[in-house]
Scaffold this motif. Structure first.
Motif, PDB file in Angstrom:
ATOM      1  N   PRO A 218       0.818  -1.214   0.000  1.00 23.47           N
ATOM      2  CA  PRO A 218       0.000   0.000   0.000  1.00 23.47           C
ATOM      3  C   PRO A 218       0.847   1.256   0.000  1.00 23.47           C
ATOM      4  O   PRO A 218       0.333   2.356  -0.256  1.00 23.47           O
ATOM      5  CB  PRO A 218      -0.798  -0.124   1.304  1.00 23.47           C
ATOM      6  CG  PRO A 218       0.087  -0.926   2.195  1.00 23.47           C
ATOM      7  CD  PRO A 218       0.789  -1.906   1.292  1.00 23.47           C
ATOM      8  N   THR A 243      -3.859  -4.999  -0.878  1.00 23.19           N
ATOM      9  CA  THR A 243      -2.453  -4.727  -0.676  1.00 23.19           C
ATOM     10  C   THR A 243      -1.905  -5.554   0.490  1.00 23.19           C
ATOM     11  O   THR A 243      -2.676  -6.145   1.259  1.00 23.19           O
ATOM     12  CB  THR A 243      -2.225  -3.246  -0.330  1.00 23.19           C
ATOM     13  OG1 THR A 243      -2.927  -2.952   0.899  1.00 23.19           O
ATOM     14  CG2 THR A 243      -2.712  -2.309  -1.417  1.00 23.19           C
ATOM     15  N   THR A 246       1.296  -2.258   5.753  1.00 26.26           N
ATOM     16  CA  THR A 246       1.916  -0.951   5.552  1.00 26.26           C
ATOM     17  C   THR A 246       2.945  -0.656   6.634  1.00 26.26           C
ATOM     18  O   THR A 246       2.798  -1.074   7.788  1.00 26.26           O
ATOM     19  CB  THR A 246       0.853   0.167   5.547  1.00 26.26           C
ATOM     20  OG1 THR A 246       1.502   1.437   5.393  1.00 26.26           O
ATOM     21  CG2 THR A 246       0.039   0.184   6.836  1.00 26.26           C
ATOM     22  N   SER A 275      -6.036   0.739   1.198  1.00 24.71           N
ATOM     23  CA  SER A 275      -6.251  -0.469   0.408  1.00 24.71           C
ATOM     24  C   SER A 275      -7.352  -0.252  -0.624  1.00 24.71           C
ATOM     25  O   SER A 275      -7.222  -0.647  -1.796  1.00 24.71           O
ATOM     26  CB  SER A 275      -6.616  -1.631   1.337  1.00 24.71           C
ATOM     27  OG  SER A 275      -6.945  -2.785   0.594  1.00 24.71           O
TER      28      SER A 275
END
Length: 357
Positions: A218, A243, A246, A275
């Motif tokens: 992401p 994704t 993060t 996302s």
């Protein structure tokens, strides 16, 4: 009941210890055919309206389990019995590795999130292949997520991925190249198109007819998301998974600052907005020419419905199960069936076709 159990008991124990205990229990369940079949009959998605096809594979539901839970492909049947329409195992590396030092898994309960820096701990492709080659008594769609062995230098990454692909692709319904975990040094560098193109070409050759997808982070800039999308089209990949976790900490508002400061990938509710944003960007870029799989911050049927309307064909979750328990997938499928009918649809495919902006 599960939420009460989690609040009063489970959250007091080490997160990774609870995870390992859960996986072991599911492995035992996988060895008890009578119980496994009864659970499957009761909890697995059976509504014909939820069935769909993506990259030539038939799925009983669009909702599946993301990679990260069943790292060694040890309990796919038990997970299918609890209602997941597909199970993505891994991340699996060519060589067994222990992962990063503990502690490496942290709950942020107030934000319904998790931080992990597991580091692709797994028993390697050979062991996973043994398990995946065993006969199954339940139908289950299995994706295999492969990554780079930590000790392999970046310049030899393609060879490492190819070794895993050659061994695992024949046993998978689809194969995923993971170049987006933040917990293997240098791995995310492979998302750069000039490095990703030759890697994916090599893995494609090794995968043969098995559908090949790539999983992205992401944290990519929008122009890099576009570049990966264009590359996936150029190479004729089956799809993109968006994704992974993060490295950012946006969206955390209630959790202990010391826990939030732990290094690793953040998953769960705080990832939801980004996302969805990446999914919409991919859909605008590729239309329906690629299968898009959305993962990140998926908690309930509202999230699944929103991802389908935004252009995803398949939706995955993981962190939500930690907070909502083993019946999580069953409830999402039940609610998805009800919502379909409430909106007058006879098939989930009708929803996927109605892309929102």
């Amino acid at each position: 009941m599960y939420r009460l159990l989690f609040a009063q008991v489970l959250r007091r124990f080490d997160a990774e210890a609870v995870h390992h205990l859960t996986v072991r229990a599911l492995r035992v369940l996988s060895l008890v055919p009578v119980v496994k079949r009864r659970l499957y009959k009761r909890l697995a998605p059976r509504d014909e309206a939820l069935r769909l096809q993506a990259f030539g594979v038939h799925f009983p539901s669009p909702f599946g389990l993301a990679a990260g839970f069943d790292k060694d492909a040890g309990c796919v049947e038990a997970l299918a019995a609890f209602g997941f329409g597909h199970v993505e195992v891994g991340t699996i590396t060519a060589h067994a590795q222990p992962g990063n030092p503990r502690p490496r898994l942290f709950r942020l309960v107030a934000d319904r999130a998790i931080i992990n820096r597991m580091g692709f701990n797994n028993r390697g492709a050979r062991q996973a292949a043994r398990r995946l080659s065993r006969p199954r008594s339940l139908p289950v769609v299995v994706g295999v997520n492969i990554g780079k062995t930590k000790v392999i230098p970046e310049e030899l990454a393609a060879r490492d991925y190819v070794a895993s692909a050659a061994r695992l692709a024949p046993l998978a319904d689809y194969l995923v190249v993971n170049v987006s975990s933040p917990n293997t040094p240098g791995l995310r560098n492979l998302q750069a198109v000039e490095l990703l193109r030759p890697l994916l070409k090599e893995v494609q050759r090794a995968a043969g007819r098995t559908p090949l997808l790539v999983k992205i982070a992401p944290d990519l800039a929008d122009e890099d998301v576009d570049a990966v999308a264009d590359l996936a089209l150029e190479l004729g990949l089956a799809g993109v998974i968006a994704t992974n976790t993060t490295i950012g900490r946006e969206g955390l508002s209630k959790s202990d600052p010391d826990v939030a400061a732990e290094t690793g990938g953040l998953s769960g509710r705080p990832l939801k907005a980004r996302s969805l944003e990446v999914l919409r960007r991919l859909r605008a870029r590729v239309g329906d020419r690629l299968t898009l799989v959305s993962v990140g911050g998926v908690e309930n049927v509202d999230d699944v419905w929103e991802r389908l309307l935004a252009g995803a064909t398949l939706v995955q979750g993981y962190t939500g199960m930690i907070y909502d328990g083993p019946l999580w997938a069953w409830r999402i499928n039940r609610d998805l069936s009800r919502r379909l009918r409430r909106h007058g649809h006879t098939s989930i495919r009708e929803v996927i076709g109605r892309v929102s902006g």
